[in-house]
Design an enzyme around this catalytic site. Structure first.
Site, PDB file in Angstrom:
ATOM      1  N   ASN A   7     143.035  49.959  12.610  1.00 21.01           N
ATOM      2  CA  ASN A   7     144.189  50.700  13.106  1.00 21.01           C
ATOM      3  C   ASN A   7     145.244  50.679  11.999  1.00 21.01           C
ATOM      4  OD1 ASN A   7     146.454  51.665  14.368  1.00 21.01           O
ATOM      5  ND2 ASN A   7     146.372  50.247  16.105  1.00 21.01           N
ATOM      6  N   ARG A  91     141.209  53.973  14.779  1.00 22.53           N
ATOM      7  CA  ARG A  91     142.166  54.504  15.740  1.00 22.53           C
ATOM      8  C   ARG A  91     142.898  55.655  15.050  1.00 22.53           C
ATOM      9  NH1 ARG A  91     148.188  53.092  17.332  1.00 22.53           N
ATOM     10  NH2 ARG A  91     148.283  54.474  19.119  1.00 22.53           N
ATOM     11  N   HIS A 180     148.456  57.294  23.904  1.00 21.14           N
ATOM     12  CA  HIS A 180     147.926  56.058  24.528  1.00 21.14           C
ATOM     13  C   HIS A 180     146.661  56.356  25.341  1.00 21.14           C
ATOM     14  CE1 HIS A 180     152.376  54.567  24.738  1.00 21.14           C
ATOM     15  NE2 HIS A 180     151.819  54.061  23.652  1.00 21.14           N
ATOM     16  N   ARG A 241     163.109  54.979  22.189  1.00 16.85           N
ATOM     17  CA  ARG A 241     163.036  56.426  22.464  1.00 16.85           C
ATOM     18  C   ARG A 241     163.700  56.737  23.803  1.00 16.85           C
ATOM     19  NH1 ARG A 241     156.860  56.201  21.528  1.00 16.85           N
ATOM     20  NH2 ARG A 241     156.735  55.999  19.263  1.00 16.85           N
ATOM     21  N   GLU A 384     142.204  48.520  23.716  1.00 19.81           N
ATOM     22  CA  GLU A 384     141.865  49.756  23.017  1.00 19.81           C
ATOM     23  C   GLU A 384     140.775  49.520  21.969  1.00 19.81           C
ATOM     24  OE1 GLU A 384     146.160  49.776  22.911  1.00 19.81           O
ATOM     25  OE2 GLU A 384     146.058  51.920  22.494  1.00 19.81           O
TER      26      GLU A 384
END
Ligand code: AMP
Length: 397
Positions: A7, A91, A180, A241, A384
């Protein structure tokens, strides 16, 4: 077969080595400050002491070279030679509309990832650097791309189209993509197992609450809706955010604060959310602590956060016409006991009733609903890397 999962971020590379014979994790590691003076590699082989190596790493290739050296190290390595690694899973954040599944990476796939840089400028360039570094160092194995957007490609136009002139979809592919996806995929499949039902027969609402946060509504094995959109800025309140706001605010503040588009992008992505509201931190633990100590802004930040999540639960309940379970995952979802409790407070009208004693758990797969709750409430640690390793294994065999 052993699979290397990579990743690659802008200045970091996370990795895991997974033995697919029993899906055990042989090592996890993190290369930090790639391209920045003071690079470090932290390597944690299963059952052995962690190793930290400090060595300047000018780029992702240098970072991956060090990872490969560490993996075969006679003392703390986990393979005798790199020949034991059968394939590499990467990823990859944005696959646009091209990939609803993981794929073996070839030049054509790299072109699509490159074409998506325009809509994922922060993520796809480092993902690509990671892929190219690994391909250079491991040219004889398959490299597989596993996309954050892939699972959400099952959405219908009714949920991915914005009410904007249709031409911007045709011309610029402005639509909702969602992110996600690998996490929502993993926890929703685990949830179906915990319900003892076929995945295709379940209605599930997943809450991936981490520093970045998103929710998904899943039915008939497909994503009906998800809270992140064209970019990861839409949806829930996150660490830095804003999540959903009136788009009119963007133009207003660009004018008032004299921001150009890049500055506005930074403002809503990096300076807003929990950090902007509280003025304390983007880290949920700091916000909770400040709120408990009477900090009014931190308290408001938490309330706005809960409100957004509750709003999406109601929204998805309506879109799914009820649901079998809601699933909490990621840093806040797996560990935030009080956060989960506040989110589930006063949702009994929807048949969601939490057992506050059972809820006092962290990072474990557990059902925290009361016996008589119509909707199960699951805490499921996400994984993941395992999804990436499984897809990579399937495509490499
Ligand atoms: P992630 O992005 O999934 O790594 O999640 C990071 C977020 O999880 C941060 O905001 C952390 O504050 C939050 N987190 C981690 N542990 C806890 C905890 N015990 N309680 C509340 N939030 C937590």
């Amino acid at each position: 077969m052993k699979i290397l999962v990579v990743n690659a971020g802008s200045s970091s590379i996370k990795y895991q080595v997974i033995d697919m014979t029993d899906e055990s994790v042989l090592a996890v590691g993190l290369v930090d400050r790639v391209g920045i003076p003071g690079s470090t590699l932290k390597h944690e082989p299963a059952g052995k002491e962690a190793v930290v190596i400090k060595q300047d790493l000018p780029d992702h290739t240098a970072g991956m070279e060090l990872v490969l050296e560490v993996l075969v190290n006679p003392e703390y390595g986990v393979v005798k030679s790199m020949d034991e690694i059968g394939a590499v899973g990467h990823r990859t954040v944005h696959g646009g509309e091209a990939f609803a599944q993981s794929v073996v990476i070839d030049d054509e796939v790299k072109k699509v990832i490159r074409d998506c840089i325009d809509i994922a400028p922060l993520h796809n360039p480092p993902n690509l650097m990671g892929i190219e570094a690994c391909q250079k160092l491991m040219p004889n194995v398959k490299h597989v791309g596993v996309f954050d957007t892939a699972f959400h490609q099952t959405m219908e136009p009714a949920n991915y189209m914005y009410a904007l002139p249709y031409e911007v979809y045709e011309e610029y592919r402005v639509r909702r993509y969602g992110f996600h996806g690998t996490s929502h995929y993993y926890v929703s499949h685990r949830a179906a197992d915990m319900l003892g039902k076929k995945f295709e027969d379940c209605k599930i609402i997943t809450l991936h609450l981490g520093n970045g946060a998103s929710m998904a509504a899943i039915k008939d094995g497909k994503v009906v809706d998800t809270s992140m959109g064209f970019t990861p800025l839409e949806g829930l309140v996150m660490g830095t955010r804003s999540g959903d706001i009136d788009p009119g605010i963007v133009f207003y503040l660009m004018d008032k604060l004299g921001m150009n588009p890049a500055e506005a992008n930074n403002y809503f992505n990096k300076k807003s959310g929990l950090l902007g509201l509280s003025g304390v931190s983007n880290d949920m633990r700091d916000i909770e602590e400040a709120a408990n100590n009477g900090n009014a802004r931190a308290q408001i930040a938490l309330e706005v956060y809960y409100n957004h999540v509750k709003g999406y639960i109601g929204n998805y309940f309506a879109k799914l016409n009820g649901c079998d379970c809601i699933v909490f995952t990621a840093g806040v979802g797996e560990n935030g006991i009080d956060i989960r409790r506040h989110i589930c407070e006063d949702l009994d009208a929807l048949g969601i009733k939490m057992d506050v004693e059972k809820n006092k758990v962290r990072g474990k797969e557990v059902d925290v609903a009361t016996e008589d709750s119509r909707v199960r409430i699951f805490v499921i640690p996400t994984n993941e890397e395992l999804v990436i390793a499984r897809d990579t294994y399937r495509l490499a065999k």
